[in-house]
Design a protein around this motif. Structure first.
Motif, PDB file in Angstrom:
ATOM      1  N   PRO A 257       0.815  -1.234   0.000  1.00 27.66           N
ATOM      2  CA  PRO A 257       0.000   0.000   0.000  1.00 27.66           C
ATOM      3  C   PRO A 257       0.837   1.267   0.000  1.00 27.66           C
ATOM      4  O   PRO A 257       2.022   1.261   0.365  1.00 27.66           O
ATOM      5  N   GLU A 258       0.195   2.326  -0.414  1.00 27.05           N
ATOM      6  CA  GLU A 258       0.789   3.656  -0.292  1.00 27.05           C
ATOM      7  C   GLU A 258       0.936   3.982   1.195  1.00 27.05           C
ATOM      8  O   GLU A 258       0.063   3.629   1.999  1.00 27.05           O
ATOM      9  N   PRO A 259       2.027   4.643   1.606  1.00 27.45           N
ATOM     10  CA  PRO A 259       2.170   5.008   3.023  1.00 27.45           C
ATOM     11  C   PRO A 259       0.957   5.780   3.536  1.00 27.45           C
ATOM     12  O   PRO A 259       0.459   6.684   2.884  1.00 27.45           O
ATOM     13  N   GLY A 260       0.481   5.365   4.687  1.00 25.22           N
ATOM     14  CA  GLY A 260      -0.666   6.024   5.292  1.00 25.22           C
ATOM     15  C   GLY A 260      -2.007   5.470   4.845  1.00 25.22           C
ATOM     16  O   GLY A 260      -3.041   5.848   5.395  1.00 25.22           O
ATOM     17  N   LYS A 261      -1.989   4.577   3.873  1.00 26.13           N
ATOM     18  CA  LYS A 261      -3.238   3.981   3.383  1.00 26.13           C
ATOM     19  C   LYS A 261      -3.421   2.581   3.978  1.00 26.13           C
ATOM     20  O   LYS A 261      -2.474   1.937   4.424  1.00 26.13           O
ATOM     21  N   ASP A 262      -4.651   2.109   3.951  1.00 29.74           N
ATOM     22  CA  ASP A 262      -4.975   0.795   4.495  1.00 29.74           C
ATOM     23  C   ASP A 262      -4.331  -0.310   3.673  1.00 29.74           C
ATOM     24  O   ASP A 262      -4.264  -0.235   2.439  1.00 29.74           O
ATOM     25  N   ALA A 263      -3.838  -1.344   4.376  1.00 30.93           N
ATOM     26  CA  ALA A 263      -3.296  -2.526   3.702  1.00 30.93           C
ATOM     27  C   ALA A 263      -4.467  -3.389   3.251  1.00 30.93           C
ATOM     28  O   ALA A 263      -4.829  -4.386   3.883  1.00 30.93           O
TER      29      ALA A 263
ATOM     30  N   LYS B  71       0.315  -6.022   9.418  1.00 32.76           N
ATOM     31  CA  LYS B  71       1.527  -5.419   9.981  1.00 32.76           C
ATOM     32  C   LYS B  71       2.651  -5.422   8.949  1.00 32.76           C
ATOM     33  O   LYS B  71       3.335  -4.416   8.756  1.00 32.76           O
ATOM     34  N   ASN B  72       2.839  -6.557   8.274  1.00 30.56           N
ATOM     35  CA  ASN B  72       3.929  -6.669   7.303  1.00 30.56           C
ATOM     36  C   ASN B  72       3.719  -5.758   6.107  1.00 30.56           C
ATOM     37  O   ASN B  72       4.649  -5.069   5.664  1.00 30.56           O
ATOM     38  N   LEU B  73       2.509  -5.742   5.580  1.00 32.83           N
ATOM     39  CA  LEU B  73       2.244  -4.925   4.396  1.00 32.83           C
ATOM     40  C   LEU B  73       2.302  -3.435   4.717  1.00 32.83           C
ATOM     41  O   LEU B  73       2.767  -2.636   3.902  1.00 32.83           O
ATOM     42  N   THR B  74       1.832  -3.070   5.906  1.00 41.01           N
ATOM     43  CA  THR B  74       1.908  -1.663   6.306  1.00 41.01           C
ATOM     44  C   THR B  74       3.367  -1.222   6.406  1.00 41.01           C
ATOM     45  O   THR B  74       3.739  -0.134   5.945  1.00 41.01           O
ATOM     46  N   ALA B  75       4.208  -2.079   7.004  1.00 45.14           N
ATOM     47  CA  ALA B  75       5.637  -1.755   7.105  1.00 45.14           C
ATOM     48  C   ALA B  75       6.275  -1.693   5.720  1.00 45.14           C
ATOM     49  O   ALA B  75       7.192  -0.889   5.479  1.00 45.14           O
ATOM     50  N   ALA B  76       5.782  -2.518   4.798  1.00 40.85           N
ATOM     51  CA  ALA B  76       6.349  -2.561   3.444  1.00 40.85           C
ATOM     52  C   ALA B  76       5.964  -1.351   2.608  1.00 40.85           C
ATOM     53  O   ALA B  76       6.476  -1.178   1.494  1.00 40.85           O
TER      54      ALA B  76
END
Length: 280
Positions: free
Chosen positions: A86-92, A102-107
């Motif tokens: 995802p784009e930073p700050g957007k929902d995974a 958690k992993n996708l948000t960090a990615a």
């Protein structure tokens, strides 16, 4: 009646379009309504027959090649990577559980680096009148969207090579419309990714990204394509999911094959590798 001429120059495109219209304007009879009467190139049922697969393969190879050549695009920078990042700050949006979320948000940091990297490539591309180092992605969401977005922010064209999948994959809004292609055959799509590639970058991704990465590496390893900078973003990710050193230690690849790959964390590092390789 002879072929349509404009200033004594034959215009096959005019003739082909005109004939398609004329073929639909004939009286409706059992003969003209029969599938056999349709012009072959305008007959979707005929073109989709299994026997016509070689023709369809050729068409998928020809169409993008002709349009890219007409635009004067000589080289590209390939950006492979996950659609689910995802784009930073957007929902995974692709997460199926909290661990994945958690992993996708960090990615999402790789989304940001992909966008910045595309900007760096596109700045150089604009200096070549958008002929060299043009960004090419798979045209979808995630890392692909970031790549096309970065190019758009530099007012540079970028290519999207979409493919029809069982689940919906619409082109992202940042692909240059005139360079937004759609494929049925994965094999032909892969050819177009690599035919003009002056650098290949791979961001964290899934099966599709792995497939693209290993096929590209194999072509370079076997000398079927020129050795170009091959850059993997995210050292920890790649060392966790693929033990490249173990492949070399086991003997299934040569130790020097590891030298084909560079690992980076940032867009600046990646562009520096490319700039050094081509002495830009």
């Amino acid at each position: 009646m002879g072929a349509k001429r404009q200033d004594d120059v034959w215009d096959p495109l005019f003739d082909n379009k005109t004939d398609r219209i004329r073929a639909r304007e004939v009286p409706r009879t059992p003969q003209t309504e029969a599938p056999a009467y349709r012009l072959a190139f305008a007959d979707d049922d005929f073109m989709c027959r299994e026997d016509l697969r070689p023709v369809r393969l050729q068409l998928e190879l020809l169409k993008p090649e002709m349009l890219l050549s007409e635009r004067g695009i000589k080289s590209t920078v390939v950006m492979f990577g996950g659609a689910r990042i995802p784009e930073p700050g957007k929902d995974a949006w692709a997460a199926k559980n909290e661990t994945q979320r958690k992993n996708l948000t960090a990615a999402s940091k790789y989304y940001a680096e992909a966008k910045k990297f595309a900007q760096l490539c596109s700045r150089h591309s604009t200096e070549t009148y958008n002929r060299e180092f043009v960004v090419v992605t798979g045209g979808g969401p995630g890392v692909m969207e970031a790549g096309n977005w970065g190019a758009a922010e530099e007012s540079a064209p970028s290519i999207g090579l979409n493919i029809i999948l069982p689940h919906e994959q619409a082109p992202n809004e940042y692909v240059s419309p005139e360079l937004c292609f759609n494929f049925h055959y994965f094999a032909v799509r892969k050819m177009h990714f690599l035919m003009r590639a002056k650098a290949i970058t791979v961001f964290p991704g899934g099966f599709g990204t792995m497939d693209e990465m290993f096929e590209s590496l194999t072509l370079i390893q076997t000398g079927r394509m020129e050795r170009v900078p091959f850059i993997l973003f995210g050292t920890d990710f790649w060392h966790k999911v693929v033990d490249f050193q173990e492949l070399a230690d086991f003997g299934t690849i040569s130790p020097e094959d590891l030298d084909l790959i560079s690992f980076v964390e940032t867009a600046d590092e990646a562009w520096q590798i490319i700039a050094d390789h081509y002495e830009l």
